[in-house]
Design a protein around this motif. Structure first.
Motif, PDB file in Angstrom:
ATOM      1  N   ALA A  35       0.805  -1.233   0.000  1.00  0.00           N
ATOM      2  CA  ALA A  35       0.000   0.000   0.000  1.00  0.00           C
ATOM      3  C   ALA A  35       0.838   1.283   0.000  1.00  0.00           C
ATOM      4  CB  ALA A  35      -0.972  -0.017   1.178  1.00  0.00           C
ATOM      5  N   PRO A  36       1.896   1.405   0.805  1.00  0.00           N
ATOM      6  CA  PRO A  36       2.656   2.663   0.797  1.00  0.00           C
ATOM      7  C   PRO A  36       3.344   2.968  -0.526  1.00  0.00           C
ATOM      8  CG  PRO A  36       3.124   1.372   2.779  1.00  0.00           C
ATOM      9  CD  PRO A  36       2.376   0.479   1.839  1.00  0.00           C
ATOM     10  N   LEU A  37       3.469   1.968  -1.392  1.00  0.00           N
ATOM     11  CA  LEU A  37       4.156   2.147  -2.668  1.00  0.00           C
ATOM     12  C   LEU A  37       3.227   2.598  -3.782  1.00  0.00           C
ATOM     13  CD1 LEU A  37       6.232  -1.128  -2.404  1.00  0.00           C
ATOM     14  CD2 LEU A  37       7.149   1.188  -2.158  1.00  0.00           C
ATOM     15  N   ALA A  38       1.923   2.648  -3.505  1.00  0.00           N
ATOM     16  CA  ALA A  38       0.941   2.959  -4.550  1.00  0.00           C
ATOM     17  C   ALA A  38       1.227   4.264  -5.297  1.00  0.00           C
ATOM     18  CB  ALA A  38      -0.468   2.972  -3.946  1.00  0.00           C
ATOM     19  N   PRO A  39       1.676   5.352  -4.636  1.00  0.00           N
ATOM     20  CA  PRO A  39       1.920   6.589  -5.392  1.00  0.00           C
ATOM     21  C   PRO A  39       2.956   6.454  -6.495  1.00  0.00           C
ATOM     22  CG  PRO A  39       1.747   7.054  -3.047  1.00  0.00           C
ATOM     23  CD  PRO A  39       1.797   5.562  -3.188  1.00  0.00           C
ATOM     24  N   ALA A  40       3.795   5.431  -6.429  1.00  0.00           N
ATOM     25  CA  ALA A  40       4.823   5.227  -7.456  1.00  0.00           C
ATOM     26  C   ALA A  40       4.325   4.371  -8.616  1.00  0.00           C
ATOM     27  CB  ALA A  40       6.058   4.574  -6.844  1.00  0.00           C
ATOM     28  N   PHE A  41       3.076   3.919  -8.562  1.00  0.00           N
ATOM     29  CA  PHE A  41       2.607   2.956  -9.550  1.00  0.00           C
ATOM     30  C   PHE A  41       1.384   3.436 -10.323  1.00  0.00           C
ATOM     31  CE2 PHE A  41       5.544   0.408  -7.231  1.00  0.00           C
ATOM     32  CZ  PHE A  41       5.978  -0.556  -8.123  1.00  0.00           C
ATOM     33  N   ASN A  42       1.306   4.737 -10.554  1.00  0.00           N
ATOM     34  CA  ASN A  42       0.295   5.262 -11.464  1.00  0.00           C
ATOM     35  C   ASN A  42       0.800   5.118 -12.895  1.00  0.00           C
ATOM     36  OD1 ASN A  42      -1.718   6.236  -9.568  1.00  0.00           O
ATOM     37  ND2 ASN A  42      -0.216   7.789  -8.993  1.00  0.00           N
ATOM     38  N   LEU A  43      -0.038   4.594 -13.765  1.00  0.00           N
ATOM     39  CA  LEU A  43       0.380   4.424 -15.158  1.00  0.00           C
ATOM     40  C   LEU A  43       0.399   5.750 -15.896  1.00  0.00           C
ATOM     41  CD1 LEU A  43       1.144   2.386 -17.404  1.00  0.00           C
ATOM     42  CD2 LEU A  43      -1.297   2.318 -18.003  1.00  0.00           C
ATOM     43  N   LEU A  44      -0.536   6.644 -15.568  1.00  0.00           N
ATOM     44  CA  LEU A  44      -0.670   7.925 -16.255  1.00  0.00           C
ATOM     45  C   LEU A  44      -0.777   9.044 -15.222  1.00  0.00           C
ATOM     46  CD1 LEU A  44      -3.255   6.692 -18.889  1.00  0.00           C
ATOM     47  CD2 LEU A  44      -0.832   7.137 -19.323  1.00  0.00           C
ATOM     48  N   ASP A  46       0.053  13.435 -14.114  1.00  0.00           N
ATOM     49  CA  ASP A  46       1.062  14.492 -14.171  1.00  0.00           C
ATOM     50  C   ASP A  46       2.280  14.206 -13.295  1.00  0.00           C
ATOM     51  OD1 ASP A  46      -0.506  15.977 -15.936  1.00  0.00           O
ATOM     52  OD2 ASP A  46      -1.560  16.994 -14.300  1.00  0.00           O
ATOM     53  N   GLY A  47       2.143  13.308 -12.339  1.00  0.00           N
ATOM     54  CA  GLY A  47       3.270  12.980 -11.470  1.00  0.00           C
ATOM     55  C   GLY A  47       4.104  11.852 -12.048  1.00  0.00           C
ATOM     56  N   PRO A  48       4.892  11.196 -11.188  1.00  0.00           N
ATOM     57  CA  PRO A  48       5.687  10.057 -11.661  1.00  0.00           C
ATOM     58  C   PRO A  48       4.802   8.982 -12.273  1.00  0.00           C
ATOM     59  CG  PRO A  48       6.364  10.715  -9.458  1.00  0.00           C
ATOM     60  CD  PRO A  48       5.108  11.471  -9.760  1.00  0.00           C
ATOM     61  N   ARG A  49       5.273   8.410 -13.376  1.00  0.00           N
ATOM     62  CA  ARG A  49       4.542   7.360 -14.076  1.00  0.00           C
ATOM     63  C   ARG A  49       5.342   6.064 -14.062  1.00  0.00           C
ATOM     64  NH1 ARG A  49       2.250   9.472 -19.855  1.00  0.00           N
ATOM     65  NH2 ARG A  49       0.795  11.110 -19.164  1.00  0.00           N
ATOM     66  N   MET A  91      11.178   7.344 -10.063  1.00  0.00           N
ATOM     67  CA  MET A  91      10.866   8.311  -9.011  1.00  0.00           C
ATOM     68  C   MET A  91      11.944   9.384  -8.880  1.00  0.00           C
ATOM     69  SD  MET A  91       7.916   7.397  -7.987  1.00  0.00           S
ATOM     70  CE  MET A  91       7.680   8.283  -6.442  1.00  0.00           C
ATOM     71  N   ARG A  92      12.898   9.356  -9.772  1.00  0.00           N
ATOM     72  CA  ARG A  92      13.959  10.362  -9.791  1.00  0.00           C
ATOM     73  C   ARG A  92      14.274  10.694 -11.240  1.00  0.00           C
ATOM     74  NH1 ARG A  92      16.230   5.368  -8.105  1.00  0.00           N
ATOM     75  NH2 ARG A  92      17.627   4.483  -9.686  1.00  0.00           N
ATOM     76  N   ALA A  93      15.100  11.684 -11.431  1.00  0.00           N
ATOM     77  CA  ALA A  93      15.505  12.041 -12.787  1.00  0.00           C
ATOM     78  C   ALA A  93      16.179  10.843 -13.451  1.00  0.00           C
ATOM     79  CB  ALA A  93      16.457  13.227 -12.750  1.00  0.00           C
ATOM     80  N   THR A  94      15.897  10.654 -14.726  1.00  0.00           N
ATOM     81  CA  THR A  94      16.423   9.502 -15.448  1.00  0.00           C
ATOM     82  C   THR A  94      17.950   9.506 -15.454  1.00  0.00           C
ATOM     83  OG1 THR A  94      14.484   9.465 -16.877  1.00  0.00           O
ATOM     84  CG2 THR A  94      16.433   8.291 -17.659  1.00  0.00           C
ATOM     85  N   GLN A  95      18.525   8.367 -15.105  1.00  0.00           N
ATOM     86  CA  GLN A  95      19.978   8.218 -15.176  1.00  0.00           C
ATOM     87  C   GLN A  95      20.344   7.839 -16.607  1.00  0.00           C
ATOM     88  OE1 GLN A  95      19.712   5.593 -11.492  1.00  0.00           O
ATOM     89  NE2 GLN A  95      21.688   6.568 -11.134  1.00  0.00           N
ATOM     90  N   THR A  96      20.529   8.835 -17.427  1.00  0.00           N
ATOM     91  CA  THR A  96      20.771   8.608 -18.844  1.00  0.00           C
ATOM     92  C   THR A  96      22.190   8.101 -19.082  1.00  0.00           C
ATOM     93  OG1 THR A  96      21.425  10.908 -19.192  1.00  0.00           O
ATOM     94  CG2 THR A  96      19.088  10.369 -19.480  1.00  0.00           C
ATOM     95  N   SER A  97      22.417   7.636 -20.312  1.00  0.00           N
ATOM     96  CA  SER A  97      23.698   7.000 -20.639  1.00  0.00           C
ATOM     97  C   SER A  97      24.502   7.774 -21.670  1.00  0.00           C
ATOM     98  CB  SER A  97      23.437   5.575 -21.151  1.00  0.00           C
ATOM     99  OG  SER A  97      22.489   5.587 -22.217  1.00  0.00           O
ATOM    100  N   GLU A  98      24.202   9.066 -21.830  1.00  0.00           N
ATOM    101  CA  GLU A  98      25.080   9.875 -22.675  1.00  0.00           C
ATOM    102  C   GLU A  98      26.489   9.867 -22.101  1.00  0.00           C
ATOM    103  OE1 GLU A  98      21.242  12.522 -23.121  1.00  0.00           O
ATOM    104  OE2 GLU A  98      22.115  11.335 -21.511  1.00  0.00           O
TER     105      GLU A  98
END
Length: 264
Positions: A83-92, A94-97, A209-216
């Motif tokens: 249950a506490p993890l639910a905010p991280a698991f919205n598919l769509l 304006d927040g984290p997806r 849940m954080r900025a993407t760790q890109t591979s450039e």
């Protein structure tokens, strides 16, 4: 439209008696369930990985003794832990997806990639341009309902094949080759048999849940710099789903998702 992949029922499952039902993840700890029931085998194997990953994320066994003690299914405990993890698991929204880039770069795109791109056996852009998609035709999927889109998205991120310059492969090296232990007693026993020992993670440990760790410029993510749960929830592709009404009609993509090294 919204879909939360922790609280909402969205996973089709076959019961041991042959009937079918749609469950929320915490309901995997129901002894009457047999196996996921998606319309494609790659989605079924990825769904098992997702369920294993969710237990490892929320409530893994501490050690072999704890694993042995907790073999019996306990849906109420699993529901409380997830249950506490639910905010991280919205598919769509304006927040984290779930499994998507934090940057909303799909906005303003009038001609996104079709949802076909979410399936690992689909023809790539160059193949379609060369009219070489003879065995797997283009445009097989014109739109996806949110549940199917969520499962396809996870499958692509978990099993991502090579996809052109900057589009990273998954930790599995580009294909859905997975070995799982199956005690042959149904869904929960299969999931529990494959959950690693460890410590529960927090929502903030999830890559989207954080900025993407890109591979450039050759950046890589090593096991010592991330929670082990990233093995189940890695993001080699930078993706954003595109919605029209109640359906997913495509996905926007940017190159240089996370490049994982040393996770074998």
């Amino acid at each position: 439209m919204s879909l939360n992949l922790i609280t909402d029922p969205w996973i089709p499952v076959r019961r041991k008696d042959g009937s079918r039902v749609t469950i929320a993840p915490w309901q995997m700890a129901d002894d009457s369930l047999e196996f996921p029931d998606w319309p494609r085998p790659d989605l079924n194997i990825a769904c098992l990985e997702l369920l294993i990953g969710l237990v490892f994320l929320a409530d893994p066994p501490e050690d072999a003794e704890d694993w042995q003690d907790r073999q019996a299914p306990d849906p109420d405990r699993l529901r409380a832990k997830l249950a506490p993890l639910a905010p991280a698991f919205n598919l769509l929204g304006d927040g984290p997806r779930f499994m998507q880039d934090r940057e909303a770069f799909e906005r303003g795109i009038t001609d996104p990639n079709g949802p076909d791109m979410l399936f690992i056996d689909s023809a790539g852009g160059q193949t379609a341009r060369n009219n070489a998609d003879l065995l797997v035709k283009r445009d097989r999927y014109t739109a996806l309902d949110p549940s199917l889109a969520a499962m396809a998205l996870y499958t692509l991120q978990a099993h991502a094949p090579s996809g052109g310059a900057g589009n990273r492969t998954s930790m599995r090296g580009g294909g859905p080759l997975v070995t799982l232990v199956d005690p042959g007693k149904g869904l929960w026993s299969l999931v529990w048999a494959n959950v690693p020992d460890g410590r529960a993670a927090k929502a903030s440990d999830l890559s989207w849940m954080r900025a993407t760790q890109t591979s450039e410029n050759g950046q890589q993510v090593f096991p010592q710099s991330a929670h082990p749960v990233e093995a189940f929830f890695g993001m080699p592709r930078r993706l954003r789903l595109v919605i029209d009404g109640q359906m997913i009609i495509g996905a926007a993509q940017r190159p240089y998702g996370t490049n994982y090294a040393g996770w074998e």
